[in-house]
Design a protein around this motif. Structure first.
Motif, PDB file in Angstrom:
ATOM      1  N   GLU A   8      -7.734   2.215  -0.487  1.00  0.00           N
ATOM      2  CA  GLU A   8      -8.633   1.432   0.355  1.00  0.00           C
ATOM      3  C   GLU A   8     -10.088   1.656  -0.043  1.00  0.00           C
ATOM      4  O   GLU A   8     -10.891   0.721  -0.055  1.00  0.00           O
ATOM      5  CB  GLU A   8      -8.422   1.822   1.826  1.00  0.00           C
ATOM      6  CG  GLU A   8      -7.089   1.364   2.387  1.00  0.00           C
ATOM      7  CD  GLU A   8      -6.814   1.960   3.758  1.00  0.00           C
ATOM      8  OE1 GLU A   8      -7.698   2.685   4.263  1.00  0.00           O
ATOM      9  OE2 GLU A   8      -5.726   1.702   4.309  1.00  0.00           O
ATOM     10  N   SER A  44      -3.134   6.171   0.177  1.00  0.00           N
ATOM     11  CA  SER A  44      -3.479   4.901   0.817  1.00  0.00           C
ATOM     12  C   SER A  44      -4.977   4.848   1.092  1.00  0.00           C
ATOM     13  O   SER A  44      -5.634   3.835   0.856  1.00  0.00           O
ATOM     14  CB  SER A  44      -2.710   4.749   2.128  1.00  0.00           C
ATOM     15  OG  SER A  44      -1.335   4.658   1.891  1.00  0.00           O
ATOM     16  N   ASP A  85      -1.352  -2.316  -6.481  1.00  0.00           N
ATOM     17  CA  ASP A  85      -2.293  -1.902  -5.434  1.00  0.00           C
ATOM     18  C   ASP A  85      -3.327  -2.983  -5.140  1.00  0.00           C
ATOM     19  O   ASP A  85      -3.638  -3.269  -3.983  1.00  0.00           O
ATOM     20  CB  ASP A  85      -3.018  -0.614  -5.861  1.00  0.00           C
ATOM     21  CG  ASP A  85      -2.048   0.549  -6.039  1.00  0.00           C
ATOM     22  OD1 ASP A  85      -1.011   0.559  -5.350  1.00  0.00           O
ATOM     23  OD2 ASP A  85      -2.323   1.428  -6.869  1.00  0.00           O
ATOM     24  N   MET A  87       0.840  -1.181   0.000  1.00  0.00           N
ATOM     25  CA  MET A  87       0.000   0.000   0.000  1.00  0.00           C
ATOM     26  C   MET A  87       0.877   1.233   0.000  1.00  0.00           C
ATOM     27  O   MET A  87       1.960   1.244   0.544  1.00  0.00           O
ATOM     28  CB  MET A  87      -0.924   0.000   1.215  1.00  0.00           C
ATOM     29  CG  MET A  87      -1.958   1.115   1.190  1.00  0.00           C
ATOM     30  SD  MET A  87      -3.253   0.854   2.432  1.00  0.00           S
ATOM     31  CE  MET A  87      -4.080  -0.543   1.705  1.00  0.00           C
ATOM     32  N   SER A  88       0.407   2.327  -0.607  1.00  0.00           N
ATOM     33  CA  SER A  88       1.182   3.546  -0.683  1.00  0.00           C
ATOM     34  C   SER A  88       1.550   4.052   0.695  1.00  0.00           C
ATOM     35  O   SER A  88       0.783   3.941   1.643  1.00  0.00           O
ATOM     36  CB  SER A  88       0.377   4.623  -1.425  1.00  0.00           C
ATOM     37  OG  SER A  88       1.002   5.872  -1.335  1.00  0.00           O
TER      38      SER A  88
END
Length: 330
Positions: free
Chosen positions: A12, A8, A49, A1-2
């Motif tokens: 999500e 992020s 991602d 995840m970033s």
């Protein structure tokens, strides 16, 4: 995840909408071993991602802020993943151009109902093995406003620098200035290469809600013509002074707006530190710059040791949180 909290959260949100639509997604991220990359002379491991492992479909969420200058890098990721059998579907936001045939291009800076619907269709094509179709979504046309568009872009947490925020500004000639608000908003700085951003001037916005930063930033940047006058630290270009200051190694990534930093030195004869200076039998060999002391920096955890090339010292720079406008640049 970033690592960027803003992106992020966006990833999500997209993941949850895809799950709500009934897509069978791999839980979390997984590393994908790719083939040989000549430019780096290695076999990179990539972590998209979102994954649909059963169909070898990878979904990437590309924000315009983090991917504006990443076209070549994104294109290479598509190529590397494709070479090991993965199809990449990208949601490209904020007017980013297409990278691959399954891309969804949205002028909106964030995911919308329309872009999520288009993304679901694009993923369906990829899962079914159908040829890709680039889907383009434009913003809804609104009545023109007589108010000029803001030259100040979004303000978001910095991806790599502690206690800092990205700030973009459209300068004269429509050039985009990539700036950074450092030290929680106390200073304006400009990024230079891989080192820590270089300081421009005092802002004094630490403690002020970020929603209230735009007005003072616009006022400052509108009248400040020259953004090129910079220094390594808020107080100048030196962290240490004294006859042995050059024997202390401080890497370019040192963040003067951060909380602590580990460093090494090759001071001759040093036997102690008083928190501000390194000393030998009470005599100062090198000391923190007065501006660094005013900023709350102190020396701690001095360890005198030896290595392959002889004696050296390890120590820690620790900041006690003090902030002083005495640092402010003219």
């Amino acid at each position: 995840m970033s690592k960027n909290p803003s992106t992020s959260k966006m990833e999500e949100g997209v993941r949850q909408k895809l799950l709500d639509a009934g897509l069978k997604l791999h839980k979390g991220r997984s590393a994908i071993q790719c083939g040989y990359e000549a430019s780096r002379d290695n076999h990179p491991v990539l972590s998209p991602d979102i994954l649909i492992k059963s169909a070898k479909v990878a979904v990437e969420i590309d924000s315009d802020f983090t991917h504006a200058d990443e076209f070549i890098k994104d294109q290479l990721r598509n190529q590397l993943l494709g070479e090991v059998g993965w199809t990449v579907v990208r949601l490209r936001l904020g007017g980013l151009s297409e990278v691959g045939p399954h891309d969804v291009l949205s002028e909106s800076t964030g995911p919308t109902k329309a872009s999520i619907a288009a993304l679901i269709e694009a993923i369906g094509d990829a899962v079914a093995g159908r040829p890709g179709t680039v889907r383009r979504l434009t913003k809804a046309v609104r009545p023109k406003s007589t108010k000029e568009p803001s030259r100040l872009g979004s303000i978001s947490p910095h991806k790599y620098t502690e206690n800092a925020f990205y700030v973009s500004w459209i300068g004269d000639g429509n050039t985009i200035e990539r700036l950074v608000a450092m030290d929680g908003g106390n200073y304006l700085a400009v990024a230079e290469g891989w080192g820590a951003p270089r300081f421009i001037c005092w802002l004094g916005l630490a403690g002020v809600p970020r929603t209230q930063w735009r007005t003072p930033l616009i006022e400052l940047l509108t009248v400040k013509d020259d953004l090129g006058s910079v220094s390594r630290f808020p107080w100048g270009d030196e962290l240490f002074t004294g006859e042995q200051a050059s024997n202390i190694r401080i890497f370019d990534k040192f963040n003067a707006g951060g909380a602590d930093w580990d460093a090494t030195s090759n001071l001759v004869g040093v036997d102690a530190t008083d928190g501000v200076a390194f000393t030998a039998q009470g005599k100062a060999l090198a000391q923190l710059h007065d501006g660094a002391v005013d900023a709350g920096w102190r020396l701690e955890d001095l360890v005198i040791t030896a290595g392959m090339y002889g004696p050296y010292q390890r120590f820690r720079l620790v900041r006690n949180g003090a902030r002083s406008k005495l640092w402010a640049l003219d």
